[in-house]
Motif scaffolding. Structure first.
Motif, short mmCIF file in Angstrom:
data_model
loop_
_atom_site.label_atom_id
_atom_site.label_comp_id
_atom_site.label_asym_id
_atom_site.label_seq_id
_atom_site.Cartn_x
_atom_site.Cartn_y
_atom_site.Cartn_z
N ASN A 175 0.83 -1.21 0.00
CA ASN A 175 0.00 0.00 0.00
C ASN A 175 0.86 1.26 0.00
O ASN A 175 0.64 2.19 -0.78
N ASN A 176 1.86 1.29 0.85
CA ASN A 176 2.59 2.54 1.06
C ASN A 176 3.89 2.64 0.29
O ASN A 176 4.42 3.74 0.15
N ASP B 254 2.67 1.54 -3.72
CA ASP B 254 1.52 2.33 -4.13
C ASP B 254 0.39 1.48 -4.71
O ASP B 254 -0.32 1.89 -5.63
N GLN C 196 -3.15 0.20 -4.80
CA GLN C 196 -4.37 0.85 -4.30
C GLN C 196 -5.44 -0.15 -3.87
O GLN C 196 -6.40 0.22 -3.22
N TYR D 195 -8.76 9.52 6.44
CA TYR D 195 -7.63 10.39 6.07
C TYR D 195 -7.18 11.29 7.22
O TYR D 195 -6.31 12.12 7.05
N ASN E 169 -0.38 12.20 5.42
CA ASN E 169 0.23 12.44 4.11
C ASN E 169 0.75 11.14 3.50
O ASN E 169 1.71 11.11 2.78
N TYR E 170 0.09 10.05 3.86
CA TYR E 170 0.39 8.74 3.27
C TYR E 170 -0.95 8.05 3.04
O TYR E 170 -1.97 8.47 3.60
N THR E 171 -0.94 7.01 2.24
CA THR E 171 -2.23 6.37 1.97
C THR E 171 -2.57 5.38 3.10
O THR E 171 -1.69 4.76 3.68
N THR E 172 -3.85 5.27 3.37
CA THR E 172 -4.31 4.32 4.40
C THR E 172 -5.03 3.16 3.71
O THR E 172 -4.56 2.68 2.69
N PRO F 159 -6.69 0.15 1.78
CA PRO F 159 -6.84 -0.09 0.33
C PRO F 159 -8.30 -0.36 -0.05
O PRO F 159 -9.15 -0.57 0.81
N TRP G 293 -0.78 3.14 10.72
CA TRP G 293 -1.18 4.38 10.04
C TRP G 293 -1.65 5.45 11.03
O TRP G 293 -2.06 6.54 10.63
#
Ligand code: F6P
Length: 554
Positions: free
Chosen positions: A323-324, A327, A329, A358, A367-370, A372, A498
């Motif tokens: 995920n992080n 990338d 998704q 978020y 500022n990172y994706t959580t 999926p 996260w």
């Protein structure tokens, strides 16, 4: 809190990713003949093989350092010990207490809640066994033949999934139905074939305020009253599972038929609670205990196993890795057991409602994706639908494969063919097919050179597509309980890393609020201009085109 992306463990992972992102799993397998043994874990009859992931020993060490840096062990203790880790709702997340069959007290706010849990479970079992044994009689003295669970989200998906998964353990002459959709065709389509004299309803709603459930519940009650002629004996046909006792009583449910949910059980973690009433009715108390026992075994494993040998922790860390850093998704859940056909839908709520956030625990935007996008389907069906993208698409979709070593009524011809697909898919996704292999294959077909060159690009599979495989003996209640708990804890671990609260769900509120306003705007034929032009346009188009009957407006 230190910014996650600036922490030493994160920075080290980033560097490791840059240096190793092109490593191919083919090579990793060629270099290490013990890779399967080194990257797989067992818990009871469940084998978790994560060797077909884009990781090395170093990757795992760095990911485990990330977990330690996130203070994961302390968070696990906080989860089990009833700390109010759901800080936005000031609540504990104690679903693990519901399956704790140890003798230790379970303390919450200075009170041992274990006796209360046992008492409620005993009450659930008592009613369920009365229905199962035909002792429970409806208004005319007939036994119950059909049970309808009316609920949505966690008050539907968990029991529905489990009941489908454990169908071989269910009574054959007692049908359990699930109604969730506000679309009247769901409840009408269900009730059409039922008899109010032999139907028993469970209104399952923690809040007892969810519009979808309450509208369906009212329709069910009206159907019952219309069928019987009065509501004098409604207590013989209606029960409720809820944390809102007042509203359940106001609805007309008798106290002895109201089963209590506590506020420390989140909807999506509630199948272990009285929300499991429909499960106990279907599979019986002993099998329900087995389901709980399987989850409890995983709870103990999660609490006690070292992080490096901890299945939910490894599942979570692999998810974070893709995920992080890659990338990725999306992630797919692909059971090859037909009984698990609602497993992905259920896991969608567990994962996406928990970690689709978020804002972090400090109220700051991350500022990172959580979390999926989680999707899935029965694997064998998926092969003929979306696996093309898994094999040759431009997106990386790490996938979980779940398969039983023997199915409930094993027909060898079927099961051998099924399992060959399980193994073939994980191998194909991992190895792919090189240009050389594809060319050789085309040459064997004796095509001319021009045809070979034209087809070649389409025949190459890059491979290096990660899968993790869960192989279990057979889908027993105990195994199912374990699998569910593994995913629940995976989601929790990712939330910890996260730094988000996995136990609230504020994101579902806005739509509910707007729907309440809009519903009142649909009561008449007046043109609406209070929204944006699209929403106004859609509402006005609907109003203009719907049948003119006034009764439809109410
Ligand atoms: O709208 C989301 C949600 O609140 C879920 O979290 C929950 O499982 C579902 O609705 C049903 O809620 P209730 O059990 O209160 O009807």
């Amino acid at each position: 809190m230190t910014e996650l992306q600036q922490t030493p463990a994160w920075l080290a992972l980033e560097q490791h990713y840059r240096q190793n992102k092109h490593l191919h799993m083919r090579d990793l397998f060629d270099q290490d003949e013990n890779r399967f043994e080194d990257f797989s874990l067992n818990l009871n009859d469940i084998l978790y093989d994560y060797s077909k992931n884009r990781v090395t020993d170093t990757t795992m060490t760095l990911l485990l350092t990330l977990a330690e840096q996130s203070d994961l062990s302390r968070w696990i203790e906080r989860l089990f010990s009833g700390d109010k880790i759901n800080h936005t709702e000031h609540r504990a997340a104690l679903h693990t207490a519901l399956r704790d069959n140890g003798d230790e007290p379970i303390m919450l706010d200075g009170v041992d809640i274990a006796p209360e849990i046992k008492e409620e479970r005993a009450k659930v079992k008592k009613l369920a066994e009365k229905i199962r044994s035909r002792e429970w009689r409806g208004v005319t003295g007939q036994a119950i033949t059909d049970v309808v669970n009316i609920g949505i989200g966690g008050s539907n998906l968990g029991p529905l999934m489990v009941n489908e998964a454990l169908r071989p353990y269910s009574l054959h002459d007692l049908n359990v139905h699930f109604v969730s959709n506000l679309d009247e065709s769901h409840i009408n389509g269900t009730l059409e074939y039922l008899d109010p004299k032999t139907t028993f309803f469970i209104i399952a709603s923690k809040s007892f305020m969810t519009q979808d459930t309450m509208v369906n519940a009212e329709t069910a009650r009206q159907w019952y009253v219309d069928g019987i002629g009065n509501d004098d004996n409604i207590h013989k046909h209606f029960s409720a599972v809820t944390a809102n006792l007042t509203l359940a009583r106001e609805f007309g449910i008798a106290d002895e038929n109201i089963f209590k949910m506590s506020d420390w059980v989140g909807g999506r973690y509630s199948l272990w609670s009285a929300i499991g009433l429909s499960i106990v009715i279907a599979i019986g108390s002993d099998n329900f205990d087995e389901l709980l026992a399987g989850a409890y075994e995983v709870d103990q494993h999660f609490r006690e196993a070292p992080l490096a040998e901890n299945i939910p922790v490894i599942m979570a860390l692999l998810g974070v890795w893709y995920n992080n850093f890659f990338d990725a998704q999306a992630t797919a859940v692909l059971p090859y057991d037909q009984h698990l056909h609602r497993f992905a839908a259920y896991m969608q709520q567990v994962d996406m409602e928990s970690n689709g956030k978020y804002v972090d625990r400090e109220g700051c935007e991350v500022n990172y994706t959580t979390g999926p996008v989680l999707f899935g389907e029965i694997g064998i069906s998926g092969q003929h639908a979306f696996f093309q993208l898994l094999h040759q698409g431009t997106k990386l979709v790490p996938s979980d494969i779940l398969a039983p070593i023997f199915s409930f009524r094993c027909i060898p011809r079927h099961h051998r063919a099924l399992m060959s697909n399980v193994f073939a898919q994980t191998e194909a996704l991992m190895r792919g097919k090189t240009e050389k292999e594809a060319r050789a294959e085309l040459e064997r077909q004796e095509l001319d050179q021009e045809a070979i060159e034209a087809l070649l690009p389409y025949k190459i599979f890059p491979g290096n597509r990660p899968t993790s495989t869960f192989l279990f003996d057979t889908l027993t209640p105990r195994t199912l309980g374990s699998l569910i708990a593994m995913y629940e804890h995976k989601v929790f671990v990712q939330g910890v890393i996260w730094n988000i609260n996995s136990f609230d769900q504020w994101g579902v509120e806005l739509g509910k609020q707007l729907a309440a306003t809009i519903e009142s705007e649909l009561n008449d034929a007046e043109k609406i201009d209070t929204h944006d032009s699209s929403t106004n346009g859609l509402i006005n188009h609907y109003k203009q085109r719907r049948p003119p009957s006034k009764s439809l407006y109410k």
